[in-house]
Design an enzyme around this catalytic site. Sequence first.
Site, PDB file in Angstrom:
ATOM      1  N   SER A   1       1.388  11.034  11.100  1.00 58.35           N
ATOM      2  CA  SER A   1       1.983  10.397   9.928  1.00 58.35           C
ATOM      3  C   SER A   1       3.451  10.783   9.853  1.00 58.35           C
ATOM      4  O   SER A   1       3.879  11.781  10.450  1.00 58.35           O
ATOM      5  CB  SER A   1       1.263  10.883   8.659  1.00 58.35           C
ATOM      6  OG  SER A   1       1.916  10.463   7.489  1.00 58.35           O
TER       7      SER A   1
ATOM      8  N   TYR B   1      -2.289  17.542   2.613  1.00 60.99           N
ATOM      9  CA  TYR B   1      -2.454  16.465   3.599  1.00 60.99           C
ATOM     10  C   TYR B   1      -1.328  16.503   4.622  1.00 60.99           C
ATOM     11  O   TYR B   1      -1.564  16.380   5.828  1.00 60.99           O
ATOM     12  CB  TYR B   1      -2.466  15.107   2.887  1.00 60.99           C
ATOM     13  CG  TYR B   1      -2.300  13.940   3.825  1.00 60.99           C
ATOM     14  CD1 TYR B   1      -3.361  13.510   4.617  1.00 60.99           C
ATOM     15  CD2 TYR B   1      -1.081  13.274   3.937  1.00 60.99           C
ATOM     16  CE1 TYR B   1      -3.214  12.448   5.498  1.00 60.99           C
ATOM     17  CE2 TYR B   1      -0.919  12.210   4.807  1.00 60.99           C
ATOM     18  CZ  TYR B   1      -1.993  11.799   5.582  1.00 60.99           C
ATOM     19  OH  TYR B   1      -1.834  10.752   6.451  1.00 60.99           O
TER      20      TYR B   1
END
Length: 228
Positions: free
Chosen positions: A137, A149
């Site tokens: 990501s 995350y």
Amino acid sequence: MPDPVFLITGASSGIGAATARQAGAAGYRIVLAARSTDRLSELAEELGGDERALAVRCDVTEWEQQEEMVARAIDQFGRLDVVFVNAGFGAARGFLKESPEFWRSMVLTNVYGAALTIRATLTAVKETRGHFVLTSSVAGRRALPGSLYSSTKWAVTGMGESLRQELNDTGVRVTLIEPGMVDTPFFDNPVSGALQPEDVARAVMFAVSQPAHVDVNEILVRPTAQSN
């Protein structure tokens, strides 16, 4: 050579499902893996049924289920050429948000589960001189405030580079896909103009379609509306 085989974890929706459709259109036979098989079975039928697609229930945090996933893939199709390590989910930002149990599940899925998928498929991919693709990501390139995350995706970014170094000179390629904001169920309120899952899938297919001597190591892709 029989049509190559493309295995995808987290294949039931979003980026995983979009990539399955594009890989199927490119001539791959597909192994679809996720914790729930309802949508997987529908997608497998869409992609050509038993001869072209296999739906496998797999919780990536469970080693025995990963082993069974690979065994069924090899039994059905005889080989693995591309493994898309894509299963994962996010959490609200803030170290007082979410429960410790939710955190544990996310870390196990995003990090431990990714490592187990690599371990389970490594021998088969080395045999075909194939390709690993890992979903990291933008959050795995820059820390986000209060985001555990983000920490898991930093781990995936490091895992991808570690895998690339381990497989150097074996002919196996390794690509990290690093999307920005994507319009999927992952986000409750994606930004206007967010990437579509199909946009990320095209980046995956670009990497795997390169000549065998070309290893596209990282693709960072943001929507034009995302500033950071």
